[in-house]
Design a protein around this motif. Structure first.
Motif, PDB file in Angstrom:
ATOM      1  N   PRO A 136       0.816  -1.222   0.000  1.00  0.00           N
ATOM      2  CA  PRO A 136       0.000   0.000   0.000  1.00  0.00           C
ATOM      3  C   PRO A 136       0.849   1.272   0.000  1.00  0.00           C
ATOM      4  O   PRO A 136       0.560   2.224  -0.751  1.00  0.00           O
ATOM      5  CB  PRO A 136      -0.827  -0.127   1.288  1.00  0.00           C
ATOM      6  CG  PRO A 136      -0.915  -1.603   1.520  1.00  0.00           C
ATOM      7  CD  PRO A 136       0.416  -2.133   1.098  1.00  0.00           C
ATOM      8  N   LYS A 137       1.902   1.296   0.816  1.00  0.00           N
ATOM      9  CA  LYS A 137       2.769   2.480   0.883  1.00  0.00           C
ATOM     10  C   LYS A 137       3.487   2.702  -0.441  1.00  0.00           C
ATOM     11  O   LYS A 137       3.652   3.847  -0.886  1.00  0.00           O
ATOM     12  CB  LYS A 137       3.782   2.317   2.019  1.00  0.00           C
ATOM     13  CG  LYS A 137       3.177   2.381   3.413  1.00  0.00           C
ATOM     14  CD  LYS A 137       4.223   2.259   4.507  1.00  0.00           C
ATOM     15  CE  LYS A 137       4.697   0.834   4.678  1.00  0.00           C
ATOM     16  NZ  LYS A 137       5.603   0.672   5.834  1.00  0.00           N
ATOM     17  N   ALA A 138       3.916   1.623  -1.077  1.00  0.00           N
ATOM     18  CA  ALA A 138       4.636   1.748  -2.342  1.00  0.00           C
ATOM     19  C   ALA A 138       3.739   2.312  -3.442  1.00  0.00           C
ATOM     20  O   ALA A 138       4.175   3.150  -4.242  1.00  0.00           O
ATOM     21  CB  ALA A 138       5.185   0.386  -2.759  1.00  0.00           C
ATOM     22  N   ILE A 139       2.501   1.876  -3.471  1.00  0.00           N
ATOM     23  CA  ILE A 139       1.572   2.372  -4.486  1.00  0.00           C
ATOM     24  C   ILE A 139       1.281   3.856  -4.266  1.00  0.00           C
ATOM     25  O   ILE A 139       1.279   4.656  -5.214  1.00  0.00           O
ATOM     26  CB  ILE A 139       0.279   1.535  -4.483  1.00  0.00           C
ATOM     27  CG1 ILE A 139       0.582   0.121  -4.994  1.00  0.00           C
ATOM     28  CG2 ILE A 139      -0.795   2.195  -5.353  1.00  0.00           C
ATOM     29  CD1 ILE A 139      -0.588  -0.838  -4.906  1.00  0.00           C
ATOM     30  N   ILE A 140       1.064   4.237  -3.020  1.00  0.00           N
ATOM     31  CA  ILE A 140       0.845   5.655  -2.708  1.00  0.00           C
ATOM     32  C   ILE A 140       2.059   6.489  -3.127  1.00  0.00           C
ATOM     33  O   ILE A 140       1.939   7.614  -3.608  1.00  0.00           O
ATOM     34  CB  ILE A 140       0.565   5.839  -1.195  1.00  0.00           C
ATOM     35  CG1 ILE A 140      -0.812   5.251  -0.849  1.00  0.00           C
ATOM     36  CG2 ILE A 140       0.621   7.313  -0.799  1.00  0.00           C
ATOM     37  CD1 ILE A 140      -1.090   5.184   0.638  1.00  0.00           C
ATOM     38  N   ALA A 141       3.258   5.896  -2.972  1.00  0.00           N
ATOM     39  CA  ALA A 141       4.492   6.614  -3.292  1.00  0.00           C
ATOM     40  C   ALA A 141       4.795   6.647  -4.790  1.00  0.00           C
ATOM     41  O   ALA A 141       5.756   7.292  -5.211  1.00  0.00           O
ATOM     42  CB  ALA A 141       5.664   5.980  -2.548  1.00  0.00           C
ATOM     43  N   GLY A 142       3.999   5.938  -5.587  1.00  0.00           N
ATOM     44  CA  GLY A 142       4.167   6.043  -7.032  1.00  0.00           C
ATOM     45  C   GLY A 142       4.551   4.783  -7.768  1.00  0.00           C
ATOM     46  O   GLY A 142       4.823   4.820  -8.976  1.00  0.00           O
ATOM     47  N   ALA A 143       4.578   3.638  -7.090  1.00  0.00           N
ATOM     48  CA  ALA A 143       4.855   2.380  -7.789  1.00  0.00           C
ATOM     49  C   ALA A 143       3.726   2.086  -8.774  1.00  0.00           C
ATOM     50  O   ALA A 143       2.551   2.232  -8.440  1.00  0.00           O
ATOM     51  CB  ALA A 143       5.003   1.237  -6.795  1.00  0.00           C
ATOM     52  N   THR A 144       4.094   1.686  -9.974  1.00  0.00           N
ATOM     53  CA  THR A 144       3.085   1.409 -11.000  1.00  0.00           C
ATOM     54  C   THR A 144       3.009  -0.074 -11.368  1.00  0.00           C
ATOM     55  O   THR A 144       2.238  -0.471 -12.246  1.00  0.00           O
ATOM     56  CB  THR A 144       3.379   2.228 -12.271  1.00  0.00           C
ATOM     57  OG1 THR A 144       4.766   2.086 -12.617  1.00  0.00           O
ATOM     58  CG2 THR A 144       3.089   3.700 -12.028  1.00  0.00           C
TER      59      THR A 144
ATOM     60  N   HIS B  29      13.246  -1.367 -11.572  1.00  0.00           N
ATOM     61  CA  HIS B  29      12.811  -2.364 -10.596  1.00  0.00           C
ATOM     62  C   HIS B  29      13.685  -2.284  -9.349  1.00  0.00           C
ATOM     63  O   HIS B  29      14.903  -2.115  -9.445  1.00  0.00           O
ATOM     64  CB  HIS B  29      12.937  -3.756 -11.236  1.00  0.00           C
ATOM     65  CG  HIS B  29      12.875  -4.907 -10.293  1.00  0.00           C
ATOM     66  ND1 HIS B  29      11.750  -5.670 -10.084  1.00  0.00           N
ATOM     67  CD2 HIS B  29      13.825  -5.443  -9.489  1.00  0.00           C
ATOM     68  CE1 HIS B  29      11.997  -6.614  -9.221  1.00  0.00           C
ATOM     69  NE2 HIS B  29      13.266  -6.516  -8.827  1.00  0.00           N
ATOM     70  N   GLY B  30      13.060  -2.426  -8.187  1.00  0.00           N
ATOM     71  CA  GLY B  30      13.852  -2.502  -6.967  1.00  0.00           C
ATOM     72  C   GLY B  30      13.018  -2.368  -5.709  1.00  0.00           C
ATOM     73  O   GLY B  30      11.834  -2.034  -5.748  1.00  0.00           O
ATOM     74  N   THR B  31      13.665  -2.640  -4.591  1.00  0.00           N
ATOM     75  CA  THR B  31      12.990  -2.520  -3.288  1.00  0.00           C
ATOM     76  C   THR B  31      12.938  -1.066  -2.832  1.00  0.00           C
ATOM     77  O   THR B  31      12.196  -0.725  -1.904  1.00  0.00           O
ATOM     78  CB  THR B  31      13.719  -3.345  -2.220  1.00  0.00           C
ATOM     79  OG1 THR B  31      15.083  -2.910  -2.129  1.00  0.00           O
ATOM     80  CG2 THR B  31      13.688  -4.827  -2.556  1.00  0.00           C
ATOM     81  N   LYS B  32      13.733  -0.205  -3.486  1.00  0.00           N
ATOM     82  CA  LYS B  32      13.777   1.218  -3.124  1.00  0.00           C
ATOM     83  C   LYS B  32      13.475   2.089  -4.337  1.00  0.00           C
ATOM     84  O   LYS B  32      13.998   3.190  -4.472  1.00  0.00           O
ATOM     85  CB  LYS B  32      15.146   1.574  -2.533  1.00  0.00           C
ATOM     86  CG  LYS B  32      15.456   0.817  -1.251  1.00  0.00           C
ATOM     87  CD  LYS B  32      16.837   1.161  -0.710  1.00  0.00           C
ATOM     88  CE  LYS B  32      17.132   0.375   0.563  1.00  0.00           C
ATOM     89  NZ  LYS B  32      18.493   0.630   1.077  1.00  0.00           N
ATOM     90  N   ILE B  33      12.620   1.579  -5.203  1.00  0.00           N
ATOM     91  CA  ILE B  33      12.330   2.277  -6.441  1.00  0.00           C
ATOM     92  C   ILE B  33      11.422   3.479  -6.232  1.00  0.00           C
ATOM     93  O   ILE B  33      11.332   4.376  -7.064  1.00  0.00           O
ATOM     94  CB  ILE B  33      11.721   1.286  -7.470  1.00  0.00           C
ATOM     95  CG1 ILE B  33      12.066   1.737  -8.900  1.00  0.00           C
ATOM     96  CG2 ILE B  33      10.224   1.115  -7.290  1.00  0.00           C
ATOM     97  CD1 ILE B  33      13.502   1.612  -9.251  1.00  0.00           C
ATOM     98  N   VAL B  34      10.708   3.493  -5.101  1.00  0.00           N
ATOM     99  CA  VAL B  34       9.925   4.666  -4.684  1.00  0.00           C
ATOM    100  C   VAL B  34      10.290   4.982  -3.241  1.00  0.00           C
ATOM    101  O   VAL B  34      10.770   4.127  -2.496  1.00  0.00           O
ATOM    102  CB  VAL B  34       8.399   4.429  -4.819  1.00  0.00           C
ATOM    103  CG1 VAL B  34       7.982   4.362  -6.278  1.00  0.00           C
ATOM    104  CG2 VAL B  34       7.974   3.159  -4.084  1.00  0.00           C
ATOM    105  N   GLU B  35      10.061   6.226  -2.857  1.00  0.00           N
ATOM    106  CA  GLU B  35      10.451   6.678  -1.516  1.00  0.00           C
ATOM    107  C   GLU B  35       9.231   6.753  -0.608  1.00  0.00           C
ATOM    108  O   GLU B  35       8.230   7.399  -0.945  1.00  0.00           O
ATOM    109  CB  GLU B  35      11.113   8.054  -1.609  1.00  0.00           C
ATOM    110  CG  GLU B  35      11.632   8.567  -0.280  1.00  0.00           C
ATOM    111  CD  GLU B  35      12.322   9.903  -0.417  1.00  0.00           C
ATOM    112  OE1 GLU B  35      13.016  10.319   0.535  1.00  0.00           O
ATOM    113  OE2 GLU B  35      12.166  10.564  -1.471  1.00  0.00           O
ATOM    114  N   PHE B  36       9.304   6.072   0.536  1.00  0.00           N
ATOM    115  CA  PHE B  36       8.232   6.184   1.532  1.00  0.00           C
ATOM    116  C   PHE B  36       8.787   5.914   2.916  1.00  0.00           C
ATOM    117  O   PHE B  36       9.921   5.459   3.066  1.00  0.00           O
ATOM    118  CB  PHE B  36       7.062   5.237   1.218  1.00  0.00           C
ATOM    119  CG  PHE B  36       7.422   3.781   1.141  1.00  0.00           C
ATOM    120  CD1 PHE B  36       7.482   2.980   2.271  1.00  0.00           C
ATOM    121  CD2 PHE B  36       7.684   3.191  -0.094  1.00  0.00           C
ATOM    122  CE1 PHE B  36       7.793   1.639   2.199  1.00  0.00           C
ATOM    123  CE2 PHE B  36       8.006   1.844  -0.187  1.00  0.00           C
ATOM    124  CZ  PHE B  36       8.045   1.068   0.949  1.00  0.00           C
TER     125      PHE B  36
END
Length: 208
Positions: free
Chosen positions: A15-23, A201-208
């Motif tokens: 959920p946090k990743a999607i809010i942060a911009g993961a597509t 791709h990555g575990t840190k691809i978006v910031e949250f």
């Protein structure tokens, strides 16, 4: 537009990743060993959540850590995991299999592709171990595989920009190249620009 695939070890950060911009989400377990197949329950809950946001959910199919050379029992396990991942709501699968001499195990891949029931397929970083990679890429394209996840070399070294760029140029739009391994929200845009791909791709691809 850069497509940011967040590599999630469980449901918690999705959920946090999607809010942060993961597509796009790739769901794994045991990231410390490069990722293995997650549980049915985790896949199902992730599928329910990502569906509401129209986010593709790719599930890794890998029965264990170590190499990518699988015996017949392991292939049966992977077949069953593919069926269960599809049943749980996965929209894509991430998988790969090699022979002892680091070429694509075509027999195993054929079995797994049949089991995948038409879901989108990414061939994972096992691709980095293939020396004669151009015919391997051609094979994957011919088999309908849509993406290759690659670092261009050993993960303990920086992303091999020249190798990835060559892969992107050779692919020529026939298959998407996703770059991973050391790609973060800080360097993703620059690396995408340098290599010519818009998939990161990555575990840190978006910031949250």
């Amino acid at each position: 537009m850069i497509i940011k695939e967040f590599c999630a070890e469980n449901f918690t950060d999705i959920p946090k990743a999607i809010i942060a911009g993961a597509t796009r989400i790739e769901l794994c377990d045991n990231l410390a060993v490069g990722g293995t197949t997650p549980s049915y329950g985790v896949i199902k809950e992730a599928a329910i959540y990502t569906k509401d946001d129209n986010i593709p959910l790719a599930v890794i199919i890998r029965p264990r850590s170590g190499n990518f050379v699988y015996n017949s029992t392991e292939v049966k396990i992977m077949e069953e995991d593919i069926l269960k991942a599809a049943e749980a709501g996965a929209t894509a699968l991430v998988m790969g299999a090699l022979t002892e001499d680091n070429n694509i195990d075509k027999e195993t891949m054929e079995t797994l592709l049949i089991a995948s029931q038409g879901l989108q397929i990414t061939f994972h970083m096992a691709f980095d171990e293939i020396e004669d990679w151009k015919p391997a890429m051609d094979y994957l394209i011919d088999e309908g595989v849509e993406k290759i996840l690659a670092h261009g070399g050993p993960l303990d070294k920086p992303l091999n920009i020249d190798k990835i760029k060559e892969m992107v140029e050779y692919a020529d739009g026939r298959i998407d190249i996703i770059i991973g391994g050391g790609v973060t929200y800080n360097n993703a845009e620059e690396l995408a620009h340098q290599t010519g791909t818009n998939y990161v791709h990555g575990t840190k691809i978006v910031e949250f």
